[in-house]
Motif scaffolding. Structure first.
Motif, PDB file in Angstrom:
ATOM      1  N   ARG A 192     -20.859 -21.183 -38.552  1.00 52.62           N
ATOM      2  CA  ARG A 192     -21.478 -20.935 -39.735  1.00 52.62           C
ATOM      3  C   ARG A 192     -21.168 -19.344 -39.982  1.00 52.62           C
ATOM      4  O   ARG A 192     -20.960 -19.143 -41.199  1.00 52.62           O
ATOM      5  N   ALA A 193     -20.778 -18.484 -39.082  1.00 53.00           N
ATOM      6  CA  ALA A 193     -20.660 -17.057 -39.334  1.00 53.00           C
ATOM      7  C   ALA A 193     -19.288 -17.204 -39.992  1.00 53.00           C
ATOM      8  O   ALA A 193     -18.858 -16.500 -40.893  1.00 53.00           O
ATOM      9  N   ILE A 194     -18.340 -17.975 -39.380  1.00 53.04           N
ATOM     10  CA  ILE A 194     -16.760 -18.010 -39.895  1.00 53.04           C
ATOM     11  C   ILE A 194     -16.858 -18.516 -41.512  1.00 53.04           C
ATOM     12  O   ILE A 194     -16.266 -17.841 -42.413  1.00 53.04           O
ATOM     13  N   LYS A 236     -15.828 -16.286 -44.596  1.00 48.53           N
ATOM     14  CA  LYS A 236     -14.572 -16.880 -45.479  1.00 48.53           C
ATOM     15  C   LYS A 236     -14.998 -16.824 -46.722  1.00 48.53           C
ATOM     16  O   LYS A 236     -14.014 -16.431 -47.842  1.00 48.53           O
ATOM     17  N   LYS A 237     -16.255 -17.200 -47.111  1.00 40.03           N
ATOM     18  CA  LYS A 237     -16.615 -17.231 -48.392  1.00 40.03           C
ATOM     19  C   LYS A 237     -16.682 -16.053 -48.962  1.00 40.03           C
ATOM     20  O   LYS A 237     -16.578 -15.856 -50.089  1.00 40.03           O
ATOM     21  N   ASN A 238     -17.269 -14.980 -48.474  1.00 35.54           N
ATOM     22  CA  ASN A 238     -17.772 -13.465 -48.848  1.00 35.54           C
ATOM     23  C   ASN A 238     -16.971 -12.493 -48.015  1.00 35.54           C
ATOM     24  O   ASN A 238     -17.768 -11.780 -47.196  1.00 35.54           O
ATOM     25  N   PRO A 239     -15.840 -12.515 -47.905  1.00 36.63           N
ATOM     26  CA  PRO A 239     -15.085 -11.328 -46.841  1.00 36.63           C
ATOM     27  C   PRO A 239     -15.459 -10.001 -47.055  1.00 36.63           C
ATOM     28  O   PRO A 239     -15.709  -9.148 -45.921  1.00 36.63           O
ATOM     29  N   LYS A 240     -16.143  -9.582 -48.174  1.00 37.07           N
ATOM     30  CA  LYS A 240     -16.197  -8.358 -48.374  1.00 37.07           C
ATOM     31  C   LYS A 240     -17.606  -7.946 -47.838  1.00 37.07           C
ATOM     32  O   LYS A 240     -17.878  -7.069 -47.257  1.00 37.07           O
ATOM     33  N   LYS A 241     -18.513  -8.744 -47.693  1.00 38.19           N
ATOM     34  CA  LYS A 241     -19.833  -8.712 -46.871  1.00 38.19           C
ATOM     35  C   LYS A 241     -19.403  -8.351 -45.499  1.00 38.19           C
ATOM     36  O   LYS A 241     -20.363  -7.602 -44.919  1.00 38.19           O
ATOM     37  N   PHE A 242     -18.595  -8.661 -44.826  1.00 40.48           N
ATOM     38  CA  PHE A 242     -18.379  -8.714 -43.445  1.00 40.48           C
ATOM     39  C   PHE A 242     -17.141  -7.742 -43.113  1.00 40.48           C
ATOM     40  O   PHE A 242     -16.835  -7.451 -42.252  1.00 40.48           O
ATOM     41  N   LYS A 243     -16.798  -6.917 -44.277  1.00 40.87           N
ATOM     42  CA  LYS A 243     -15.903  -5.924 -44.273  1.00 40.87           C
ATOM     43  C   LYS A 243     -16.256  -4.587 -43.346  1.00 40.87           C
ATOM     44  O   LYS A 243     -17.245  -4.328 -42.826  1.00 40.87           O
ATOM     45  N   ALA A 244     -15.149  -4.254 -42.657  1.00 36.42           N
ATOM     46  CA  ALA A 244     -15.257  -2.959 -41.606  1.00 36.42           C
ATOM     47  C   ALA A 244     -14.057  -2.335 -41.795  1.00 36.42           C
ATOM     48  O   ALA A 244     -12.971  -2.590 -41.739  1.00 36.42           O
ATOM     49  N   ARG A 245     -14.378  -1.013 -41.587  1.00 35.69           N
ATOM     50  CA  ARG A 245     -12.808  -0.130 -41.888  1.00 35.69           C
ATOM     51  C   ARG A 245     -13.210   0.786 -40.489  1.00 35.69           C
ATOM     52  O   ARG A 245     -14.122   1.510 -40.202  1.00 35.69           O
ATOM     53  N   VAL A 246     -11.965   0.924 -40.060  1.00 38.37           N
ATOM     54  CA  VAL A 246     -12.033   1.597 -38.693  1.00 38.37           C
ATOM     55  C   VAL A 246     -10.946   2.689 -38.426  1.00 38.37           C
ATOM     56  O   VAL A 246      -9.744   2.507 -38.888  1.00 38.37           O
ATOM     57  N   VAL A 266     -12.451 -13.006 -38.587  1.00 42.69           N
ATOM     58  CA  VAL A 266     -12.152 -12.809 -37.019  1.00 42.69           C
ATOM     59  C   VAL A 266     -13.031 -11.926 -36.327  1.00 42.69           C
ATOM     60  O   VAL A 266     -12.793 -12.201 -35.084  1.00 42.69           O
ATOM     61  N   ARG A 267     -13.656 -11.186 -36.880  1.00 43.52           N
ATOM     62  CA  ARG A 267     -14.689 -10.401 -36.265  1.00 43.52           C
ATOM     63  C   ARG A 267     -15.550 -10.945 -35.107  1.00 43.52           C
ATOM     64  O   ARG A 267     -15.609 -10.499 -34.289  1.00 43.52           O
ATOM     65  N   PHE A 268     -15.763 -12.018 -35.649  1.00 42.86           N
ATOM     66  CA  PHE A 268     -16.543 -12.895 -34.687  1.00 42.86           C
ATOM     67  C   PHE A 268     -16.020 -13.565 -33.593  1.00 42.86           C
ATOM     68  O   PHE A 268     -16.684 -14.016 -32.782  1.00 42.86           O
TER      69      PHE A 268
END
Lengths: 423, 185
Positions: free
Chosen positions: A244-246, A250-260, A277-279
């Motif tokens: 479900r998380a993947i 995939k549908k909304n990658p920006k929501k899960f964005k992270a910048r390191v 892939v973070r998950f």
């Protein structure tokens, strides 16, 4: 000796497979930490001879300064422990254990004239065989003779130290460090026959993170462990439910964005379209059996294998929920519900950042993940807590234990507890 | 207290004695807890740990010294200076005196601290990774040890109900140490 003496001079020493955590009771909430390794320098080198460097073994923060040719590393840079165990007849390994012990005690040696030696509490893996206890006491005897740094010492299993730190005598402790994970039911003392060991730890989370970085265009940096660890800690998410998380990511990658941003460099990691892939990082720690990981194994990422260490088999692919069930079901039936009601997660592998509120539908904390895994196995009515500062909870337990055990409680080889005196 | 010192948290342990004949484990701790709650806002209890706004206490332990005396130990963590003052106040109001070992983690100027101690301490000793001293700070005799490599300073001190208010306040010692260490000017 008075309690006021112990208030200053109790010393904790946690011998992890990858890291040695140590410190006196006065060093606060966090111990000092060094890698559990030693380097045997080439004494014949001209630099060694010219500068009169005579140390047989280098340990601690100085190790990188002594490293010579990389082709020598495998023979000179030694990691003495494998899955928490030092081989009985491995002389070099035991020399390193002695040297890191001496290094640790020396580091915190106080200048006060009233100091007559530490109350040392060491902790070993719950599967450490009896000879390790014997060897370690022998080492302490030698150090005490040489330097007077140890007044009395005791050795306790790491999961027991965690239970002590939480003042709970009936529980299951999951101690997950860099190299491996121990699942240990405790009822006054660790139930040794019920211990389940897993050949999977923080190092494996690093491995999947490195693969993710390679796939994302950071191949050069994926070989540098410090960089990989930083990426893992910043990017990793534990999924409530992986598929479900993947799908959501995939549908909304920006929501899960992270910048390191890597401090002190111009390097910034951004996953762009592949934030899903973070998950994988979080899921892999708890359960590496999902088919999504197959492609990584096929491409060469080491699959956690079953390994035998002494009479214990460390399982590679067993999920954490299954491991708890297996361990508890080896215990008396009457005890089992009590064990499920107090599950403690400890060790650096359970140090996870709190996921942002905006992702709370998909990303969870380690305790919640563990409850969900147990629920899948049909186990409800559980209480799971992550220890505060999980990577130090063993050390903290050692310090608390050291203060609590009376002076006159002498070491007993049948019970494997008590103080051994070196006066 | 300066704004900077508010960011420093402390951890450690407090020891005090009670008469064995008068001790009832649960009621002593309940009384202490209620005293602290009257001084500091309580947040939450989790198992053996009691969180307040400003600090946490845990791991109450009892040790029989002899037939007449029992020693009690209490750990504190994530404690702000004001919380330490209130904790000590609650304890010495109840039992008269106590001994605290307190560890501060802070990026202070250890060179400054060492120089000050060398000049002003009754006793000073130094090893490769630490230095120790016995010094009087704000009329309190303290034993101090510092580990510069770990940004840690620890001090040991007795507090008595019979002392003046200033001498019963750990925050006075904390603030002075931070001032010497360049964090609290």
């Amino acid at each position: 000796m008075s309690l006021e003496y112990r208030q200053k001079y109790v010393f904790g020493a946690d011998y992890g497979t990858s890291y040695f955590k140590f410190g006196s009771i006065t060093c606060g909430e966090e111990p000092k930490m060094i890698e559990n390794r030693g380097y045997f320098p080439n004494k014949e080198s001209i630099i060694q001879r010219a500068f009169g460097i005579t140390k047989e073994i280098i340990v601690g923060d100085e190790v990188p300064l002594y490293l010579q040719a990389s082709e020598d590393l495998s023979s000179r840079l030694i990691y003495p422990m494998r899955n928490g165990v030092v081989e009985k007849n491995d002389e070099k390994a035991w020399k390193i254990v002695k040297e890191i012990s001496r290094y640790g005690l020396d580091y915190f040696k106080p200048a006060e004239p009233e100091f007559k030696g530490f109350y040392l509490v060491a902790s070993l893996s719950s599967i450490a065989p009896r000879y390790m206890y014997e060897k370690l006491f022998q080492i302490y005897d030698e150090i005490s003779d040489e330097s007077g740094l140890i007044k009395v010492a005791t050795i306790i299993p790491q999961p027991l130290a965690v239970a002590i730190a939480h003042k709970t005598t009936t529980c299951v402790v999951i101690e997950s460090g860099h190299g491996n994970t121990q699942v240990c039911p405790i009822s006054r003392y660790p139930i040794r026959n019920a211990i389940v060991a897993i050949n999977r730890g923080g190092g494996d989370a690093n491995a999947i993170t490195a693969e993710i970085l390679k796939d994302s265009g950071y191949s050069d940096l994926a070989h540098e462990e410090a960089f990989v660890i930083k990426a893992k800690e910043s990017l990793g998410l534990i999924p409530k439910e992986l598929e479900r998380a993947i799908e959501a990511a995939k549908k909304n990658p920006k929501k899960f964005k992270a910048r390191v941003k890597i401090p002190g460099t111009r390097i910034t990691i951004e996953l762009e379209e592949n934030t899903w892939v973070r998950f994988l990082i979080g899921e892999y720690v708890f359960d590496p059996n999902h088919e999504v990981f197959q492609s990584y194994f096929v491409r060469g990422m080491p699959r956690p294998k079953d390994v035998r260490v002494g009479d214990m088999v460390f399982r590679g692919m067993l999920d954490f929920g299954g491991s708890i069930v297996e361990a508890v079901e080896r215990c008396p039936i009457e005890l089992q519900p009590h064990l499920y009601r107090e599950i403690l997660l400890s060790g650096g592998n359970f140090c996870w950042k709190v996921p942002p509120e905006s992702l709370s539908d998909f990303a969870i904390d380690p305790s919640t993940k563990m409850k969900l895994l147990l629920k899948k196995k049909g186990i409800t009515n559980v209480k799971v807590n992550t220890t505060s500062m999980p990577q130090y909870s063993v050390w903290r337990g050692c310090v608390i234990y050291g203060f609590a055990v009376p002076d006159d409680y002498a070491w007993n080889w049948e019970r494997m507890e008590g103080w051994l005196s070196f006066e | 207290m300066s704004k900077r010192s508010l960011g420093i948290v402390a951890s450690g342990q407090i020891l005090f004695e009670v008469r064995s004949s008068s001790i009832e484990v649960d009621s002593l701790f309940d009384q202490l807890l209620n005293s602290i709650k009257s001084l500091v806002k309580f947040r939450i209890q989790k198992s053996d740990s009691y969180s307040f706004y400003g600090g946490k206490i845990s791991h109450l332990q009892f040790f029989n010294i002899d037939r007449e005396k029992t020693c009690v130990s209490l750990r504190f963590s994530r404690a702000k200076s004001k919380f330490l003052d209130n904790l000590i106040k609650a304890i010495i109001n109840k039992v008269g005196k106590c001994r605290m070992n307190c560890t501060l983690k802070a990026k202070i100027d250890f060179k400054n601290l060492k120089s000050y101690l060398k000049e002003n301490a009754k006793w000073f000793g130094e090893l490769e990774n630490s230095f120790s001293s016995k010094i009087n700070i704000k009329s309190n005799e303290i034993d101090l040890v510092a580990y510069p490599g770990m940004n840690t300073v620890s001090f040991d001190c007795e507090f008595r109900r019979s002392s003046s208010p200033r001498r019963r306040a750990p925050s006075q010692i904390v603030n002075e140490l931070l001032k010497i260490g360049g964090l609290n000017s």
